[in-house]
Design an enzyme around this catalytic site. Structure first.
Site, PDB file in Angstrom:
ATOM      1  N   ASP A  27      19.118  38.021 -41.422  1.00  0.00           N
ATOM      2  CA  ASP A  27      19.235  37.454 -42.769  1.00  0.00           C
ATOM      3  C   ASP A  27      17.860  37.191 -43.384  1.00  0.00           C
ATOM      4  O   ASP A  27      17.589  37.548 -44.527  1.00  0.00           O
ATOM      5  CB  ASP A  27      20.044  36.163 -42.732  1.00  0.00           C
ATOM      6  CG  ASP A  27      21.481  36.402 -42.292  1.00  0.00           C
ATOM      7  OD1 ASP A  27      21.875  37.575 -42.164  1.00  0.00           O
ATOM      8  OD2 ASP A  27      22.198  35.409 -42.065  1.00  0.00           O
ATOM      9  N   GLU A  82      27.246  43.968 -37.471  1.00  0.00           N
ATOM     10  CA  GLU A  82      27.476  42.522 -37.551  1.00  0.00           C
ATOM     11  C   GLU A  82      27.470  41.905 -36.160  1.00  0.00           C
ATOM     12  O   GLU A  82      28.093  42.431 -35.240  1.00  0.00           O
ATOM     13  CB  GLU A  82      28.832  42.270 -38.215  1.00  0.00           C
ATOM     14  CG  GLU A  82      28.874  41.044 -39.076  1.00  0.00           C
ATOM     15  CD  GLU A  82      27.988  41.170 -40.304  1.00  0.00           C
ATOM     16  OE1 GLU A  82      26.933  40.507 -40.319  1.00  0.00           O
ATOM     17  OE2 GLU A  82      28.341  41.909 -41.233  1.00  0.00           O
ATOM     18  N   THR A 129      25.113  41.905 -34.145  1.00  0.00           N
ATOM     19  CA  THR A 129      24.288  42.711 -33.240  1.00  0.00           C
ATOM     20  C   THR A 129      22.850  42.210 -33.221  1.00  0.00           C
ATOM     21  O   THR A 129      22.085  42.543 -32.328  1.00  0.00           O
ATOM     22  CB  THR A 129      24.272  44.195 -33.677  1.00  0.00           C
ATOM     23  OG1 THR A 129      23.940  44.248 -35.069  1.00  0.00           O
ATOM     24  CG2 THR A 129      25.608  44.871 -33.456  1.00  0.00           C
TER      25      THR A 129
END
Length: 387
Positions: free
Chosen positions: A174, A33, A35
């Site tokens: 995402d 997370e 990163t």
């Protein structure tokens, strides 16, 4: 879902002509997370929940948008000649941004469109409803206008749009997960060079459970950009003493040897998270390949602690969800997932403990916060495409 959005489209815009339907999934990140904008590794998977659309070209330059999630807003009109991010445009800034970004990349959208949208990703849950919408529009534009762009390029255009049109300095994870998802697999992605491999996540005796805190603090956008600039500042200081391009280039030993180059103690903590979280992600994928789910879960727990203490993107509600999960037998690991300040946790829970997990965590969380959480036992799905 497809039938519902198609029916709504026909009701609003008529049933004639070439109406096409599309889907792009949301994602959950198992570990890695914050990163993805630090040149590190991430390990997300696409979900079977996501965003659906029905669309048809028009013979003018008008854009008409309708969301079944915001029916009170009705049909929102815009134009290919007015691709500007405006607060009053609300959710339509995301699709408009993708239209704009395609143009910036040399792909000219030559006619307007009617578009109806329906998403089953809970709003503000941190499961990437915005990236799902961006990738959905990218797939739609490629299909409708015959643009020669790959799934990875669609992800990059979505990120470019969110960074430069919507002003959110997100990394690539995402959009990449939504575009490139593969059933029953997570994506082990090196965000420094976009090299990736699929890793099977067929858990024999456990399930992935997402817990929605049902809170979203308004900090997420502004603080996200602050974290990014803190990491950039830390990187510049480290580059004076060690030859690196990104924080992801450092292992823990190198970081500890050179961290004193970062003058600001807060920036040092932010960089520490980026480096340690990247190493945790590498270890977690190795553990998964060796079928050591207990080790994977322990790394998830450590990830949450780092996000809470070093990166400071958790919040009391997320910490309560993680703490209550850690107390229970059969919970192999649990952590916040997504940008932070609310949203969801992701947990790996043994099959025979799933019902008890939902019951006990739900009751404890409601008692401590007054808020009812929501639970989703998830399947890992395919990436975006034409339905």
């Amino acid at each position: 879902m497809k039938e519902e959005v198609l029916q709504k489209f026909q009701e609003l815009f008529g049933g004639e002509g070439d109406i096409r339907t599309y889907f792009a999934p949301g994602r959950v990140n198992l570990i890695g997370e914050h990163t993805d904008y630090n040149g590190g590794h991430v390990f997300p998977c696409a979900l079977t929940m996501g965003t659906y659309a029905a669309a048809r070209k028009r013979d003018d330059r008008v854009l008409r948008f309708y969301s079944m999630n915001f029916p009170e807003e009705g049909v929102i009109e815009s134009s290919l000649d007015d691709l500007v991010c405006r607060p009053e445009a609300g959710w339509t800034n995301y699709p408009k941004g993708v239209f704009w970004a395609f143009g910036e990349k040399g792909y000219t959208v030559s006619s307007g469109m009617d578009i109806a949208i329906y998403g089953d990703i809970p709003n503000g849950s941190g499961l990437s409803s915005s990236a799902s919408l961006e990738v959905l529009i990218g797939v739609m534009l490629r299909d409708m206008f015959g643009f020669e762009v790959s799934q990875i390029e669609i992800a990059l255009i979505g990120q470019f749009s969110e960074n430069n049109f919507n002003g959110m300095n997100c990394g690539i994870m995402d959009q990449f997960a939504s575009a490139m998802g593969k059933k029953d697999c997570a994506i082990f992605l090196n965000t420094a060079d976009l090299s990736y491999e699929y890793a099977s996540v067929k858990l024999e005796n456990a399930k992935i459970v997402i817990t929605n805190s049902n809170v979203k603090h308004s900090l997420v956008g502004s603080e996200y950009n602050v974290r990014r600039s803190q990491c950039e500042s830390a990187l510049k200081q480290l580059q004076k003493v060690v030859d690196i391009k990104t924080l992801g280039d450092l292992d823990i030993e190198q970081f500890e040897a050179h961290k004193s180059a970062i003058a600001d103690p807060v920036e040092q903590k932010r960089a520490k998270h980026a480096v340690y979280e990247n190493q945790r992600t590498l270890e977690a994928v190795k553990a998964l390949k060796e079928n050591d789910i207990a080790a994977f879960g322990k790394l998830m727990n450590e990830s949450h602690v780092s996000l809470r203490d070093d990166y400071e993107v958790s919040c009391p509600e997320m910490d309560i969800l993680a703490e209550e999960a850690w107390k229970l037998p059969g919970v192999l690991g649990s952590r916040m997932t997504g940008g932070g300040f609310g949203g969801c946790t992701v947990s790996i829970v043994e099959n025979d403990a799933v019902d008890g997990f939902m019951e006990k965590v739900g009751a404890a969380y409601e008692k401590r916060t007054g808020i009812k959480p929501a639970f989703y036992v998830v399947d890992i799905g395919q990436g975006a495409g034409v339905i």
